[in-house]
Structure formats: structure tokens, C-alpha cells
Design an enzyme around this catalytic site. Structure first.
Site, PDB file in Angstrom:
ATOM      1  N   THR A  13       0.846  -1.190   0.000  1.00 27.35           N
ATOM      2  CA  THR A  13       0.000   0.000   0.000  1.00 27.35           C
ATOM      3  C   THR A  13       0.886   1.246   0.000  1.00 27.35           C
ATOM      4  OG1 THR A  13      -0.184   0.281   2.412  1.00 27.35           O
ATOM      5  CG2 THR A  13      -1.711  -1.278   1.356  1.00 27.35           C
ATOM      6  N   ILE A  19       8.689   5.251  -0.004  1.00 32.76           N
ATOM      7  CA  ILE A  19       9.064   3.937   0.515  1.00 32.76           C
ATOM      8  C   ILE A  19       8.232   2.828  -0.124  1.00 32.76           C
ATOM      9  CG2 ILE A  19       9.074   2.498   2.604  1.00 32.76           C
ATOM     10  CD1 ILE A  19       9.779   5.112   4.159  1.00 32.76           C
ATOM     11  N   TYR A 164       0.136  12.709  13.747  1.00 29.89           N
ATOM     12  CA  TYR A 164       1.009  11.754  13.061  1.00 29.89           C
ATOM     13  C   TYR A 164       1.767  10.869  14.045  1.00 29.89           C
ATOM     14  CZ  TYR A 164       4.475  10.067   9.672  1.00 29.89           C
ATOM     15  OH  TYR A 164       5.276   9.282   8.872  1.00 29.89           O
TER      16      TYR A 164
END
Length: 254
Positions: A13, A19, A164
Site C-alpha cells: 500500500t 518507501i 502523526y
């Protein structure tokens, strides 16, 4: 392609950049059939065409494909598992949860909407993918490896990132619990905590802030997505067959 991952499906995903894109590249290098999933279908398709070993997005078994996916939407995730079941007839044995967003602001100014959107994608999205595909692996009685992407911010916090940091800390705790529950199915779950990596997300950080952050990195530079992807590849492989529930920093010593 000769490699340890030949014959294995890998779902990544957040595959449209950073990344996630690098993970697709290294897994395909090892022979895996890569399913690149992202909210931005065009970006996922670009990953398949440009950054994987095969440039085909066809539906034939053994070839990579790009999928549009909203990890925070349970219906979208369920549609994905059903589509892959019909297309490949076996579940992915490698899962890389790399989808993530930021909505940075000072805590006193952070809106409830921005708080919830980050938690929905980063934490709930990781949960939905883990739950859905671990269930598919368990029902098919196949072993597997799930690699979640957290952040060093989830360990130490960071100014302007209360949402976050909370989401990424949750990913670590959730990984450790999932590893305990899924081990009996021979499904391993580990988590990677990248530091400051040269991705589109980090490019939004102001230069002055970036300079101060780099002073705290003994290696004195940003990491590359590929350096994180190589660790993901190791954790996905049989070379890490007794590593389960681990949290590994990739930070240059930050």
C-alpha cells in the site's frame, strides 16, 4: 527472475511514491508478483511501469498490477481482497503497509478533521489491511509476513505532529499485539521505524527545519527509500523467519 520470492504475491500500500514505491522495486527484484495499491491509481501504475521488473499491468497470474485503494475505507479493502482472490486464487503472502499521510499543525491549532484523517489512514488503514489479509492467509493455510511502516516520530514525537506521532505509535503497539495473535498461523508481523527519508512527505518540511533535524543525524544526511526497502525485503523473506513482533529503526542514528 530467480529469487526467494518467486511464486509469492506481495501487496504494497502507498505504492505510488517514496518507501512504498521502493518496496515494490526490491520485492519484484526478488521475483515477487507485486500488487501496487494507492489512492492515486496513476501513481501506482507508474510504479509498475517504471520501477518494477515487469512493465505489464495485465490480469495474468505472475504479472504485476496496479490497484486503486483507500486503506481507510473497509469496503475498498474488502473489494480488493475479493478482486485478488478472483485474479490470483491465492492471497498475498507478503503485506507491506506503507500508506500514510500527514496533516501537520501545532497541537493548539490542529483541527479535529485533520486529527481524524491522519489516524484513519495511518492507523485504521493499517489495521484494516492487516485484519483482512491475515484472515485470508489463515483461511488459505499459508504462511506470511506483514511489514508495517511506522516512524521514528512514533517513538520520540515531533513538534507539529501530534496526530502523526500518535498514529505511528499506535502502529508499533498494534504490530506487537498482532504478532502475538497471528504467530500460531505462521504469519509474522514486524514494524519499521524510518527516520528522515528523502520522500515527497519530507520534501514539504521547510529547509531551516530540515537543516536542524539533520544535525541530529550522526550520518549527516537523509536516508533513501531504497535503504528502508531493503530492510522491508529482509523482513518479508525467509531469512528473517524467527523475527516476529520486532520494531527496527532506520534513522542513521537519530
Amino acid at each position: 527472475m530467480v529469487g526467494w520470492a518467486v511464486g509469492r504475491l506481495a501487496l504494497v500500500t502507498g505504492a505510488g511514491s517514496g518507501i512504498g514505491r521502493a518496496a515494490c522495486q526490491v520485492l519484484s527484484r526478488e521475483g515477487a508478483t507485486v500488487i501496487a495499491a494507492d489512492r492515486n491509481y496513476d501513481a501506482a501504475l507508474e510504479t509498475i511501469k517504471t520501477h518494477t521488473a515487469l512493465a505489464s499491468g495485465s490480469n495474468d497470474v505472475g504479472e504485476h498490477c496496479a490497484i486503486e485503494l483507500d486503506v481507510a475505507d473497509s469496503k475498498s479493502v474488502q473489494n480488493l481482497v475479493q478482486t485478488l482472490s478472483k485474479q490470483y486464487r491465492v492471497p498475498p503472502r507478503i503485506i507491506v503497509n506503507s500508506a500514510g499521510i500527514t496533516r501537520d499543525n501545532w497541537m493548539l491549532k490542529l483541527s479535529e478533521e485533520d486529527y481524524e484523517s491522519v489516524l484513519n489512514v495511518n492507523l485504521k488503514g493499517t489495521f484494516l489491511i492487516m485484519q483482512t489479509f491475515a484472515k485470508a492467509m489463515a483461511e488459505a493455510k499459508v504462511s506470511g509476513s506483514i511489514v508495517n511502516i511506522s516512524s521514528i516520530v512514533g517513538k520520540y514525537g515531533n513538534i507539529g505532529q501530534t496526530n502523526y506521532s500518535a498514529s505511528k505509535a499506535g502502529v508499533v503497539a498494534m504490530t506487537q499485539t498482532a504478532a502475538k495473535e497471528l504467530g500460531k498461523f505462521n504469519i509474522r508481523v514486524n514494524v519499521v521505524l524510518p527516520g528522515f527519508i528523502d520522500t515527497p512527505m519530507v520534501k514539504t518540511v521547510p529547509d531551516k527545519v530540515k537543516e536542524s533535524l539533520l544535525k541530529m543525524v550522526p550520518l549527516g544526511r537523509l536516508g533513501t527509500p531504497n535503504e528502508v526497502a531493503e530492510l522491508i525485503m529482509f523482513l518479508a523473506s525467509d531469512k528473517s523467519s524467527f523475527i516476529n513482533g520486532a520494531s527496527i529503526d532506520v534513522t542513521g542514528g537519530y
